[in-house]
Scaffold this active site. Structure first.
Site, short mmCIF file in Angstrom:
data_model
loop_
_atom_site.label_atom_id
_atom_site.label_comp_id
_atom_site.label_asym_id
_atom_site.label_seq_id
_atom_site.Cartn_x
_atom_site.Cartn_y
_atom_site.Cartn_z
N GLU A 118 -49.44 -12.06 32.13
CA GLU A 118 -50.11 -12.45 33.37
C GLU A 118 -50.69 -11.28 34.15
OE1 GLU A 118 -48.18 -15.36 35.88
OE2 GLU A 118 -47.02 -16.06 34.18
N ASP A 162 -45.10 -16.00 32.17
CA ASP A 162 -43.75 -16.16 32.72
C ASP A 162 -43.10 -17.44 32.20
OD1 ASP A 162 -44.03 -13.82 34.09
OD2 ASP A 162 -44.64 -14.77 35.97
N ASP A 169 -41.30 -19.74 33.74
CA ASP A 169 -41.11 -20.90 34.61
C ASP A 169 -42.25 -21.90 34.40
OD1 ASP A 169 -43.23 -19.62 35.77
OD2 ASP A 169 -42.25 -19.20 37.66
N GLU A 193 -44.85 -22.63 36.21
CA GLU A 193 -46.19 -22.11 36.47
C GLU A 193 -46.67 -21.26 35.30
OE1 GLU A 193 -48.68 -20.09 40.14
OE2 GLU A 193 -46.50 -19.99 40.12
N TYR A 246 -36.41 -11.50 35.52
CA TYR A 246 -37.42 -12.35 36.16
C TYR A 246 -36.94 -12.80 37.54
CZ TYR A 246 -41.15 -15.78 36.56
OH TYR A 246 -42.25 -16.49 36.98
N ARG A 301 -38.15 -15.21 39.66
CA ARG A 301 -38.31 -16.57 40.16
C ARG A 301 -37.31 -17.46 39.42
NH1 ARG A 301 -43.90 -15.05 40.00
NH2 ARG A 301 -44.75 -14.87 42.10
N HIS A 328 -33.33 -18.92 33.15
CA HIS A 328 -32.03 -18.97 32.49
C HIS A 328 -30.99 -18.05 33.08
CE1 HIS A 328 -34.07 -21.43 29.62
NE2 HIS A 328 -34.89 -20.46 29.28
#
Length: 912
Positions: A11, A97, A99, A101, A324, A326, A371
Site C-alpha cells: 500500500e 494490509d 484487515d 480495508e 500491524y 489496526r 490476529h
C-alpha cells in the site's frame, strides 16, 4: 524492467522500501499508495449513467446495490505503472494490509489490473514487517477473501447512502457545506449530549474537614466520614441538578456555618482508633495495546491526537518496528510472549516474571480485525535504548510506550498492603469519625516497567482523599492519638468532564460504534467539519453541531441511535464471516417499509414532512434570549423592548454575534445580555466626520471591535424601488489597533483608522508606498513588495525616508536581532526543551524552539501558565504541519469516460 519476475504490490512506498530489502532481485515491490478506485460523485458519472439507477449515489439502488467504480484521477499514473510492471511478471502478490480495508484494496487491484488468467495471483498477508515474517508470508499465501471484501464494500456503500441522503437536508435546513455520516454524526451526538449535561448542570456546595493526627514526628491526615452518627455527603452524592441523590438522602450536607461550629467543638479532642483493617493488595498489568487503547494511552501520556498517533504508528509499522497497528485483538503470539518474558527477566530480574505466561481475552466477541495485538516487531524485541539512534521525537516516544506495555503485560502482579483506619472524636456533645486509607507497594512487579494512565474524573480530590501510595503509621485499635489540626474546606460539585480524544474513542468502543481502524478518522472528521472544537485536550461542540444533532434526533432518530449504529457493525461482522449477504442487507437498510424492523432510509427521507428550520436552529438561553445558528455563524437574539420592558411591535430584534471562543455551557443569560449590550445596532457614537458629514460609531463585531461610518439610507430608483445592496456604497470600516479599547476609542482615533491605507510617499521612480494594518500586523506596501513594521504606531508616523531605508535592506523573513523572551515557563515534557513566550512578527507566541503557537487575541502574556503552554504546544503538534495548497493544474483536453462498471465481489473469479 530488469531483475526478477515477481510483482509484489503493497500500500505505501515506505512499506515497499522496507519489504524490498528482505526479498531478492527476482521480486519487484511497488506501492498502490492506498486505494486506487472509489465510487464517484454523481457529477463525475458518465452522461449516460446520470439518469439511471446509479445517478444519485453511484450505486445501483434499483438492483443489487452494485457500486460503480472509477480509478481516482490522482491514481491513473500509479495504475499505469503497475500495469506496465505486471506485463513481464510471472506471479502477482497482493500484499496489502490484512484487515478488511486492505482486503478490499487487493480486490480493487485485481479488478483494475486484470492480469492474464494464466498468471498466478496470490494474496500475501503478514502482521509485521520483518524478514522472517515476509519470507513466511511468501510461503503461506491464500486467495482473496470475498466475505471480507463484501463487508468493507458494504461499509463504503452505507456511508455513501447515509451521507448523500442526509447531508442535503442539513444544507436546506441549517446551512450549506454540512455533512452527515453513519459514525461521525453519532460521535458528534456524544459530544453534544455531554455539553447538554454541562449546560443543565447545577452546582452544589458542600464542606468537609481534614484532620491531622499523630505524634509530632509521625503525622497523617484523614477526612471526615460521619458527624453525630450521620454520614457526611461528598461530591458523588449530588445529582446534576444540585440535589442529593435518592440513595444519599439521609447524608448530612455540611455548610460553612455547621463546619465551623463542628471544628470549634472538636478542636483538641483526642482521637481514638476505632477500627483498623489491613488487606493484601494485588494489581494485574494491562493487556497489550489494541488500536483503541493505543490511541487512548498516547493521548493521555504523550498528548498525541488520535490521527497523529495513528500516523506515527503507521510509520513505525512500515519501517519494521512494530506489528500491524489496526487491530482489536489483545492476543500475543507465542514468540512475542517468549520475547516479552525474556526481556523482563533480563532487565528487571527473574522474580519479575510469573511462572506461567499471561493470556488475555477480548471483551468484544467481534474482535477480529487482525490476529495479534500491537507490539514490537520480531521474535527479539529491540529495547528503547536499541532504537534511540534510529528513532526520535514522537516515533521514539510511541515505540517506547508500545514496548513498555508489551513487556509489562507478561510481568508479575504488583503486590502490597492496603490499610484503612477509622478515628473517633467526641467532645462538647459532638461526635465525628475520620477515615484514612493508604496503599503500600511491597513488590512493584509490572509497575517497574509501566503503569496505565487514567482519564480525568468528574469528582475532585475529595473523592480520593486519603487513598493512594501513602504509608500510615503503626497503630492498634483503642489507641489514642493527638488531634493536631482540623481544617474546614468548601467545595462545589463540577459538571461531567468534556470528552477528550482518548475518552471519546473509549466511548465509541464501549458502545460498539465503528471499528478501531476508523476511530482516528472519525475523531478527525468531526473536528475538520467544525462540529467539534478543541480547547486544550477537551472537545467542545460548536453551536452548528447542536443544530445538526437536533435535526437528526427529531427526524432521523434510528440513524443517530447508539444501539442501532452498533447493530450495523454487528451485521457487517456477520457479513465478514459469510453469514449475511450484502445485497439482502442493503435492500433492507435502504428500502424497508418498516414491516419487519426499522423503516428504510429512503422511506424515511421520502416521507420526511415539514421541518421547522427556525426551531431546529434555535436554543433558548433564558430571559427571552435565544441563540440561533445562522449561515454565517451563531448569534444571540432578543425581541426589542422599551424602557418599561414591554415588547415593541414591529421592531427588529436585538442581535449579537457569538464567538467560537465561548463554549456552549459558558453562554449564560448574563453573558448573552452583555453581548447584546455591546452590540447595539447603533453602536457607540463617536462623533461626525467633518469631511463627509457621516456619523462615526464604534461597534463590537464577530471578528473583534471596529469603527465604521453610518451612511445615509439609499435613495429610491425612479421606479420607486430600493437600490439593491450590491449597488449600494459600502461604509468605510477599520479594526481597532491592539492598543485601543472599544470603551475609550475617540473620534480622532477612528478617523485615523478610516483613513488607512496611509500614503507614506512616492519614490523617485513614481511608485507609491503605503502603510496599513493587515491580518498579520502592520506593514508597508510598495507595488507588490511588502515589508513588516515593528509597531502599529509606525503606520501613522513612518516617513518616506525611513520607509526607503527599510526597502533598501534585503528582504528577510526573520528579525534583525533576537529579542529576549517575554516570559519563561519551565520545560516541555515532550521536547524536553525550555518553553518561553517571545514577541514575534505577528504578536506574542509560545515556543519550545521547535514548535510555535501564537497567543489568542484574548490572552495576555502574564495569564499564560506552564500547563497552558504545554497543552497549546501539544495541540499544535497534533495538528501536524500546515498543508500546502496544490498548484493549479490545466484542465485536460478531454475527459475520459472509459471507466467500466465493476462487478460485485461475489461475481469475481478471485476464488480459484
Amino acid at each position: 524492467m530488469t531483475g526478477g519476475r515477481h510483482l509484489v504490490i503493497v500500500e505505501s512506498p515506505a512499506k515497499a522500501r522496507t519489504i524490498g530489502r528482505y526479498l531478492g532481485d527476482e521480486y519487484i515491490v511497488q506501492a498502490s499508495v492506498g486505494h486506487i478506485r472509489d465510487i464517484p460523485v454523481p457529477r463525475d458519472l458518465p452522461t449516460e449513467m446520470k439518469k439511471g439507477p446509479y445517478g444519485k449515489f453511484g450505486v445501483d439502488v434499483e438492483g443489487d446495490f452494485d457500486p460503480y467504480y472509477i480509478v481516482s484521477p490522482d491514481k491513473k499514473k500509479t495504475v499505469a505503472d503497475l500495469k506496465k510492471a505486471l506485463k513481464d511478471a510471472d506471479t502477482l502478490y497482493l500484499a496489502t494490509d490484512e484487515d478488511r480495508e486492505g482486503e478490499a484494496i487487493a480486490w480493487h487491484l485485481l479488478e483494475t489490473l486484470k492480469p492474464k488468467k494464466s498468471l498466478p495471483v496470490k494474496r500475501m498477508v503478514f502482521h509485521e514487517i520483518t524478514k522472517d515474517a515476509i519470507l513466511g508470508a511468501l510461503e503461506n499465501t491464500r486467495e482473496i477473501d470475498t466475505d471480507l471484501v463484501d463487508a468493507q464494500e458494504t461499509r463504503r456503500i452505507l456511508d455513501r447512502l447515509v451521507g448523500f441522503e442526509l447531508s442535503p437536508v442539513l444544507w436546506r435546513k441549517i446551512k450549506p457545506s454540512l455533512s452527515a455520516g453513519r459514525v461521525q454524526s453519532v460521535a458528534t451526538r456524544l459530544v453534544v449530549e455531554r455539553e447538554r449535561e454541562r449546560m443543565a448542570f447545577v452546582a452544589a456546595d458542600y464542606w468537609d474537614v481534614t484532620g491531622t493526627f499523630g505524634a509530632e514526628t509521625e503525622q497523617f491526615t484523614a477526612k471526615i466520614a460521619t458527624v453525630d452518627g450521620s454520614r457526611v455527603a461528598t461530591g458523588s452524592d449530588f445529582a446534576d441538578d444540585g440535589t442529593l441523590k435518592p440513595k444519599a438522602s439521609s447524608a448530612t450536607v455540611l455548610t460553612a456555618e455547621t463546619t465551623t461550629a463542628l471544628v470549634e467543638a472538636l478542636t483538641d479532642a483526642p482521637a481514638t482508633v476505632a477500627n483498623l483493617e489491613s488487606k493484601p493488595y494485588t494489581r494485574r498489568p494491562a493487556a497489550p495495546f489494541t488500536t483503541s487503547s493505543l490511541q487512548q494511552e498516547a493521548s493521555r501520556k504523550l498528548r498525541l491526537g488520535a490521527r497523529q498517533s495513528m500516523r506515527v504508528a503507521q510509520s513505525l509499522y512500515e519501517n519494521g518496528y512494530i506489528t500491524y497497528m489496526r487491530t482489536d485483538s489483545v492476543t500475543l503470539s507465542g514468540e512475542a510472549i517468549k520475547a516479552s518474558r525474556g526481556q523482563a527477566a533480563k532487565l528487571y530480574g527473574a522474580q519479575y516474571v510469573p511462572d506461567k505466561p499471561r493470556y488475555y481475552q477480548n471483551k468484544s466477541q467481534a474482535a477480529q480485525e487482525a490476529h495479534e495485538a500491537i507490539r514490537p516487531a520480531g521474535d527479539r524485541f529491540r529495547t528503547p535504548a536499541d532504537v534511540a539512534g534510529s528513532l526520535s521525537g514522537d516515533e521514539f516516544r510511541l515505540y517506547e510506550l508500545i514496548w513498555k506495555r508489551t513487556v509489562a503485560s507478561q510481568m508479575a502482579d504488583a503486590k502490597g498492603t492496603t490499610s484503612t483506619v477509622e478515628l473517633a472524636l467526641e467532645q462538647s456533645g459532638r461526635t465525628a469519625t475520620f477515615r484514612a486509607a493508604g496503599t503500600v507497594i511491597t513488590f512493584r512487579g509490572f509497575l517497574a516497567a509501566y503503569e496505565e494512565g487514567r482519564d480525568a474524573s468528574r469528582y475532585g480530590s475529595d473523592e480520593a482523599a486519603g487513598s493512594g501510595d501513602k504509608r500510615l503509621p503503626q497503630m492498634e485499635e483503642g489507641q489514642t492519638l493527638d488531634t493536631r489540626e482540623l481544617t474546614p474546606d468548601g467545595h462545589s460539585t463540577t459538571p461531567p468532564p468534556r470528552y477528550t480524544e482518548a475518552s471519546l474513542v473509549r466511548a465509541l468502543e464501549d458502545r460498539g460504534i465503528g471499528r478501531p481502524s476508523t476511530y482516528a478518522s472519525t475523531v478527525a472528521t468531526v473536528q475538520d467539519r467544525g462540529y467539534v472544537l478543541r480547547r486544550g485536550t477537551a472537545l467542545v461542540p460548536s453551536w452548528t453541531a447542536f443544530a445538526v444533532v437536533r435535526l437528526l434526533e427529531e427526524h432521523f432518530g434510528p440513524f443517530i441511535d447508539y444501539d442501532f449504529t452498533a447493530q450495523m457493525e454487528q451485521q457487517l461482522d456477520r457479513m465478514a464471516q459469510g453469514e449475511l449477504g450484502r445485497s439482502e442487507y442493503l435492500k433492507n437498510f435502504y428500502l424497508s417499509d418498516g414491516t419487519d424492523g426499522p423503516i428504510g432510509l429512503k422511506q424515511m427521507v421520502d416521507h420526511l414532512g415539514d421541518i421547522d428550520a427556525r426551531a431546529i436552529n434555535s436554543i433558548a438561553i433564558g430571559d427571552g434570549i435565544t441563540l440561533r445558528v445562522g449561515r454565517y455563524g451563531a448569534y444571540v437574539e432578543r425581541a426589542a423592548r422599551d424602557e418599561d420592558g414591554e415588547l415593541i411591535e414591529g421592531a427588529d430584534p436585538r442581535r449579537a454575534p457569538v464567538s467560537d471562543d465561548i463554549a456552549p455551557d459558558e453562554l449564560t443569560v448574563e453573558k448573552a445580555e452583555e453581548m447584546l449590550e455591546r452590540a447595539k445596532d447603533d453602536g457607540r457614537v463617536l462623533g461626525t466626520d467633518p469631511e463627509s458629514g457621516h456619523e462615526i460609531v464604534a461597534k463590537d463585531g464577530r471578528y473583534g471591535p471596529y469603527v465604521t461610518e453610518v451612511l445615509p439610507a439609499p435613495e429610491e430608483t425612479s421606479g420607486g424601488k430600493k437600490v439593491p445592496k450590491s449597488k449600494q456604497p459600502k461604509p468605510r470600516t477599520g479594526s481597532l489597533l491592539k492598543s485601543m479599547d472599544l470603551a475609550t476609542v475617540t473620534l480622532e482615533d477612528a478617523l485615523k483608522l478610516l483613513s488607512l491605507p496611509r500614503v507614506v510617499g512616492t519614490t523617485e521612480d513614481g511608485t507609491e508606498i503605503t502603510a496599513q494594518n493587515g491580518r498579520y500586523g502592520p506593514y508597508m506596501k510598495k507595488g507588490t513588495d511588502s515589508r513588516s513594521l515593528e509597531t502599529e504606531e509606525q503606520i501613522f508616523s513612518i516617513t518616506l525616508e525611513e520607509a526607503e531605508k527599510i526597502y533598501a535592506q534585503p528582504k528577510t523573513r526573520g528579525r534583525a536581532a533576537a529579542k529576549p523572551p517575554l516570559k519563561e515557563l519551565g520545560t516541555d515534557p515532550t521536547s524536553e526543551k525550555p518553553i518561553v513566550i517571545k514577541d514575534g512578527r505577528f504578536g506574542p507566541y509560545i515556543t519550545d524552539g521547535a514548535t510555535n503557537v501564537s497567543l489568542r487575541s484574548t490572552e495576555k502574556v502574564e495569564e499564560i501558565s506552564e500547563q497552558i503552554a504545554i497543552e497549546r504546544l501539544a495541540e499544535k503538534r497534533a495538528k501536524g504541519p500546515a498543508k500546502k495548497k496544490p498548484a493549479a493544474k490545466r484542465a485536460p483536453a478531454k475527459k475520459s469516460t472509459t471507466a467500466k462498471k465493476s462487478t460485485t465481489a461475489k461475481s469475481t473469479t478471485a476464488k480459484k
